[in-house]
Design a protein around this motif. Structure first.
Motif, PDB file in Angstrom:
ATOM      1  N   GLN A  22     -46.212  55.197  28.950  1.00  0.00           N
ATOM      2  CA  GLN A  22     -46.324  53.930  28.228  1.00  0.00           C
ATOM      3  C   GLN A  22     -45.234  53.770  27.168  1.00  0.00           C
ATOM      4  O   GLN A  22     -44.593  52.709  27.073  1.00  0.00           O
ATOM      5  CB  GLN A  22     -47.707  53.866  27.569  1.00  0.00           C
ATOM      6  CG  GLN A  22     -48.154  52.486  27.161  1.00  0.00           C
ATOM      7  CD  GLN A  22     -49.596  52.514  26.694  1.00  0.00           C
ATOM      8  OE1 GLN A  22     -49.895  53.010  25.607  1.00  0.00           O
ATOM      9  NE2 GLN A  22     -50.499  52.006  27.515  1.00  0.00           N
ATOM     10  N   ALA A  23     -45.005  54.814  26.382  1.00  0.00           N
ATOM     11  CA  ALA A  23     -44.009  54.727  25.317  1.00  0.00           C
ATOM     12  C   ALA A  23     -42.609  54.545  25.896  1.00  0.00           C
ATOM     13  O   ALA A  23     -41.839  53.690  25.436  1.00  0.00           O
ATOM     14  CB  ALA A  23     -44.064  55.968  24.439  1.00  0.00           C
ATOM     15  N   GLY A  24     -42.277  55.344  26.904  1.00  0.00           N
ATOM     16  CA  GLY A  24     -40.959  55.239  27.521  1.00  0.00           C
ATOM     17  C   GLY A  24     -40.726  53.870  28.132  1.00  0.00           C
ATOM     18  O   GLY A  24     -39.643  53.272  27.985  1.00  0.00           O
ATOM     19  N   ALA A  25     -41.747  53.336  28.790  1.00  0.00           N
ATOM     20  CA  ALA A  25     -41.626  52.019  29.420  1.00  0.00           C
ATOM     21  C   ALA A  25     -41.488  50.917  28.372  1.00  0.00           C
ATOM     22  O   ALA A  25     -40.740  49.951  28.556  1.00  0.00           O
ATOM     23  CB  ALA A  25     -42.836  51.752  30.309  1.00  0.00           C
ATOM     24  N   ALA A  26     -42.208  51.056  27.252  1.00  0.00           N
ATOM     25  CA  ALA A  26     -42.133  50.056  26.187  1.00  0.00           C
ATOM     26  C   ALA A  26     -40.743  50.051  25.550  1.00  0.00           C
ATOM     27  O   ALA A  26     -40.187  48.985  25.260  1.00  0.00           O
ATOM     28  CB  ALA A  26     -43.200  50.330  25.138  1.00  0.00           C
ATOM     29  N   ILE A  27     -40.179  51.229  25.333  1.00  0.00           N
ATOM     30  CA  ILE A  27     -38.825  51.318  24.763  1.00  0.00           C
ATOM     31  C   ILE A  27     -37.808  50.699  25.715  1.00  0.00           C
ATOM     32  O   ILE A  27     -36.916  49.955  25.299  1.00  0.00           O
ATOM     33  CB  ILE A  27     -38.469  52.788  24.446  1.00  0.00           C
ATOM     34  CG1 ILE A  27     -39.364  53.321  23.323  1.00  0.00           C
ATOM     35  CG2 ILE A  27     -36.995  52.919  24.061  1.00  0.00           C
ATOM     36  CD1 ILE A  27     -39.284  54.821  23.120  1.00  0.00           C
ATOM     37  N   GLN A  28     -37.953  50.986  27.007  1.00  0.00           N
ATOM     38  CA  GLN A  28     -37.048  50.389  28.003  1.00  0.00           C
ATOM     39  C   GLN A  28     -37.166  48.869  28.024  1.00  0.00           C
ATOM     40  O   GLN A  28     -36.156  48.153  28.082  1.00  0.00           O
ATOM     41  CB  GLN A  28     -37.361  50.954  29.387  1.00  0.00           C
ATOM     42  CG  GLN A  28     -36.906  52.389  29.594  1.00  0.00           C
ATOM     43  CD  GLN A  28     -37.219  52.892  30.998  1.00  0.00           C
ATOM     44  OE1 GLN A  28     -37.687  52.126  31.846  1.00  0.00           O
ATOM     45  NE2 GLN A  28     -36.977  54.161  31.240  1.00  0.00           N
ATOM     46  N   ALA A  29     -38.393  48.361  27.963  1.00  0.00           N
ATOM     47  CA  ALA A  29     -38.604  46.909  27.963  1.00  0.00           C
ATOM     48  C   ALA A  29     -37.977  46.273  26.729  1.00  0.00           C
ATOM     49  O   ALA A  29     -37.370  45.195  26.804  1.00  0.00           O
ATOM     50  CB  ALA A  29     -40.100  46.605  28.013  1.00  0.00           C
ATOM     51  N   LEU A  30     -38.092  46.948  25.598  1.00  0.00           N
ATOM     52  CA  LEU A  30     -37.539  46.430  24.349  1.00  0.00           C
ATOM     53  C   LEU A  30     -36.016  46.385  24.397  1.00  0.00           C
ATOM     54  O   LEU A  30     -35.398  45.360  24.068  1.00  0.00           O
ATOM     55  CB  LEU A  30     -38.016  47.312  23.187  1.00  0.00           C
ATOM     56  CG  LEU A  30     -37.998  46.720  21.778  1.00  0.00           C
ATOM     57  CD1 LEU A  30     -38.988  45.582  21.649  1.00  0.00           C
ATOM     58  CD2 LEU A  30     -38.319  47.803  20.752  1.00  0.00           C
ATOM     59  N   THR A  31     -35.411  47.488  24.808  1.00  0.00           N
ATOM     60  CA  THR A  31     -33.943  47.544  24.853  1.00  0.00           C
ATOM     61  C   THR A  31     -33.381  46.601  25.917  1.00  0.00           C
ATOM     62  O   THR A  31     -32.320  45.998  25.721  1.00  0.00           O
ATOM     63  CB  THR A  31     -33.462  48.983  25.113  1.00  0.00           C
ATOM     64  OG1 THR A  31     -34.102  49.501  26.290  1.00  0.00           O
ATOM     65  CG2 THR A  31     -33.823  49.894  23.945  1.00  0.00           C
ATOM     66  N   ARG A  32     -34.112  46.453  27.021  1.00  0.00           N
ATOM     67  CA  ARG A  32     -33.671  45.518  28.063  1.00  0.00           C
ATOM     68  C   ARG A  32     -33.700  44.079  27.544  1.00  0.00           C
ATOM     69  O   ARG A  32     -32.790  43.289  27.818  1.00  0.00           O
ATOM     70  CB  ARG A  32     -34.560  45.660  29.294  1.00  0.00           C
ATOM     71  CG  ARG A  32     -34.119  44.790  30.477  1.00  0.00           C
ATOM     72  CD  ARG A  32     -34.834  45.193  31.758  1.00  0.00           C
ATOM     73  NE  ARG A  32     -36.278  45.122  31.640  1.00  0.00           N
ATOM     74  CZ  ARG A  32     -37.097  46.175  31.639  1.00  0.00           C
ATOM     75  NH1 ARG A  32     -36.601  47.404  31.769  1.00  0.00           N
ATOM     76  NH2 ARG A  32     -38.406  46.025  31.542  1.00  0.00           N
ATOM     77  N   ALA A  35     -50.644  57.398  11.862  1.00  0.00           N
ATOM     78  CA  ALA A  35     -49.568  57.573  12.843  1.00  0.00           C
ATOM     79  C   ALA A  35     -48.217  57.208  12.234  1.00  0.00           C
ATOM     80  O   ALA A  35     -48.142  56.347  11.346  1.00  0.00           O
ATOM     81  CB  ALA A  35     -49.829  56.698  14.067  1.00  0.00           C
ATOM     82  N   TYR A  36     -47.167  57.863  12.702  1.00  0.00           N
ATOM     83  CA  TYR A  36     -45.797  57.475  12.389  1.00  0.00           C
ATOM     84  C   TYR A  36     -45.266  56.652  13.562  1.00  0.00           C
ATOM     85  O   TYR A  36     -45.739  56.779  14.694  1.00  0.00           O
ATOM     86  CB  TYR A  36     -44.911  58.704  12.208  1.00  0.00           C
ATOM     87  CG  TYR A  36     -45.050  59.430  10.889  1.00  0.00           C
ATOM     88  CD1 TYR A  36     -45.978  59.033   9.923  1.00  0.00           C
ATOM     89  CD2 TYR A  36     -44.250  60.535  10.609  1.00  0.00           C
ATOM     90  CE1 TYR A  36     -46.092  59.713   8.726  1.00  0.00           C
ATOM     91  CE2 TYR A  36     -44.348  61.219   9.409  1.00  0.00           C
ATOM     92  CZ  TYR A  36     -45.277  60.800   8.465  1.00  0.00           C
ATOM     93  OH  TYR A  36     -45.384  61.478   7.271  1.00  0.00           O
ATOM     94  N   ALA A  37     -44.283  55.819  13.284  1.00  0.00           N
ATOM     95  CA  ALA A  37     -43.667  55.028  14.345  1.00  0.00           C
ATOM     96  C   ALA A  37     -43.018  55.943  15.374  1.00  0.00           C
ATOM     97  O   ALA A  37     -42.394  56.949  15.028  1.00  0.00           O
ATOM     98  CB  ALA A  37     -42.633  54.078  13.762  1.00  0.00           C
ATOM     99  N   SER A  38     -43.162  55.587  16.640  1.00  0.00           N
ATOM    100  CA  SER A  38     -42.539  56.349  17.717  1.00  0.00           C
ATOM    101  C   SER A  38     -41.107  55.891  17.975  1.00  0.00           C
ATOM    102  O   SER A  38     -40.271  56.675  18.421  1.00  0.00           O
ATOM    103  CB  SER A  38     -43.356  56.196  19.010  1.00  0.00           C
ATOM    104  OG  SER A  38     -44.655  56.705  18.839  1.00  0.00           O
ATOM    105  N   ALA A  66     -38.545  58.824  18.173  1.00  0.00           N
ATOM    106  CA  ALA A  66     -39.292  60.065  17.946  1.00  0.00           C
ATOM    107  C   ALA A  66     -39.887  60.615  19.233  1.00  0.00           C
ATOM    108  O   ALA A  66     -40.386  61.749  19.254  1.00  0.00           O
ATOM    109  CB  ALA A  66     -40.403  59.824  16.924  1.00  0.00           C
ATOM    110  N   ILE A  67     -39.830  59.838  20.321  1.00  0.00           N
ATOM    111  CA  ILE A  67     -40.338  60.327  21.610  1.00  0.00           C
ATOM    112  C   ILE A  67     -39.405  61.379  22.188  1.00  0.00           C
ATOM    113  O   ILE A  67     -39.837  62.398  22.725  1.00  0.00           O
ATOM    114  CB  ILE A  67     -40.511  59.158  22.607  1.00  0.00           C
ATOM    115  CG1 ILE A  67     -41.522  58.127  22.064  1.00  0.00           C
ATOM    116  CG2 ILE A  67     -40.957  59.674  23.974  1.00  0.00           C
ATOM    117  CD1 ILE A  67     -42.917  58.651  21.890  1.00  0.00           C
TER     118      ILE A  67
END
Length: 343
Positions: A296-306, A266-269, A327-328
């Protein structure tokens, strides 16, 4: 104050068994009261360091990590025409420079990280000793060079208990990768059939079980660029190349566990890179509560940026500059990321 480069990476893996425990099951860890899938930092660093990508980028600047360098030395003596008894005695003395020797063996007891400069110095000494037909002196055995570290030693450090003056402080810290959500490890029952079975023999010839789980992992890497340059004897150009090679390996290279069974490459998302002199901090707290959204990916990115924004609100800016690659949704690029980390 040192300059730090931090990488926060989200990578999704389909069902796989990337990093196994002593029972052959995927490694796990408890976080926030929930079971998470885990990839050890040792597994990550090993796979990055020995990957073709990293080796090609850093050719000539990568060391070896081995107990068996004394065998190479012994073979070099034999090839140079030294008698076997002398070759073994001298190889044991030379191997002892890099670690405590095994009894009556040219191998040492622990893994030692040896730079290309140290390997070259050793093999040059072998030629001299073979030509002069003599044992090495104490001065000859000064083969370790703290100021000639290879890139991998400079990044990940070296500890030599027998020669602590040649220890090198790691310039790179790597956290275990943890799933951003809770997981359940599943077991797959499988069979294998003998190709030469007769029509009357329809049963399987082998049965077994294989454990696996799927996860979106958060991983964190912190590079002390000031320490890296110091470890590389002030060579900033080489340090920048090393940082770029490590970054590319971290977002592209997967652990090798059970790859033939799961093809789990896998490549990083998503990658968030940060630079500055501020005290580094992990963003793992963003996932203390497991991600449960269908996206899941969208929510994880939001949690990270928040979490980045909240840390900045409380502590002030935790980085001078940032760059993200997503990459999403197709934002950013690897080339720009590599340019950013090396600027």
């Amino acid at each position: 104050m040192s300059q730090f480069i931090q990488l926060h990476i989200l990578t999704s893996y389909a069902p796989s068994n990337l990093n196994r425990d002593d029972l052959g099951r995927p490694k796990t860890a408890k976080m926030g009261g929930f079971e998470r899938l885990r990839i050890s930092s040792q597994s990550l660093k090993r796979n990055w360091r020995v990957s073709e990508l990293f080796e090609e980028a850093m050719v000539g600047h990568i060391g070896i990590r081995t107990k068996r360098f004394g065998i190479t030395v012994f073979d070099a003596f034999i090839k140079a025409g030294v008698k076997e008894k002398s070759a073994k005695e001298w190889a044991i003395e030379i191997a002892g420079v890099f670690g405590k020797g095994k009894k009556d063996s040219v191998e040492i007891e622990q893994l030692a990280h040896i730079s290309p400069a140290e390997q070259d110095a050793t093999l040059t000494l072998v030629e001299v000793l073979a030509n002069e037909n003599r044992a090495p002196t104490k001065d000859d055995l000064k083969l370790l060079k703290a100021d000639k570290a290879s890139v991998d030693i400079a990044l990940f450090g070296r500890m030599l208990a027998s020669s602590p003056e040649f220890n090198i402080e790691a310039a790179c810290q790597v956290a275990p990768a943890l799933s951003v959500h809770s997981i359940v490890v599943e077991d797959d029952f499988f069979t294998a059939v003998d190709d030469l079975n007769s029509k009357e023999e329809s049963g399987s010839s082998h049965i077994g079980e294989s454990s696996f789980a799927a996860a979106l992992f958060y991983s964190n890497i912190c590079i002390n660029k000031t320490q890296l340059i110091e470890n590389l004897d002030g060579n900033e150009e080489l340090a920048n190349k090393a940082i770029q090679a490590l970054t590319e390996a971290a977002v592209k290279i997967s652990p090798k566990g059970k790859q033939n069974s799961f093809a789990s490459r896998a490549y990083a998302s998503y990658v968030l890179a940060e630079k500055g002199e501020q005290q580094p901090r992990s963003l793992s707290v963003a996932f203390l509560n497991p991600v449960t959204d269908e996206d899941q990916a969208g929510a994880a990115i939001q949690a990270l940026t928040r979490q980045v924004e909240n840390f900045d609100k409380v502590y002030g800016d935790c980085a001078d500059t940032r760059y993200s690659m997503n990459a999403i949704i197709g934002e950013g690029s690897l080339s720009e990321l590599l340019e950013f980390v090396a600027q």
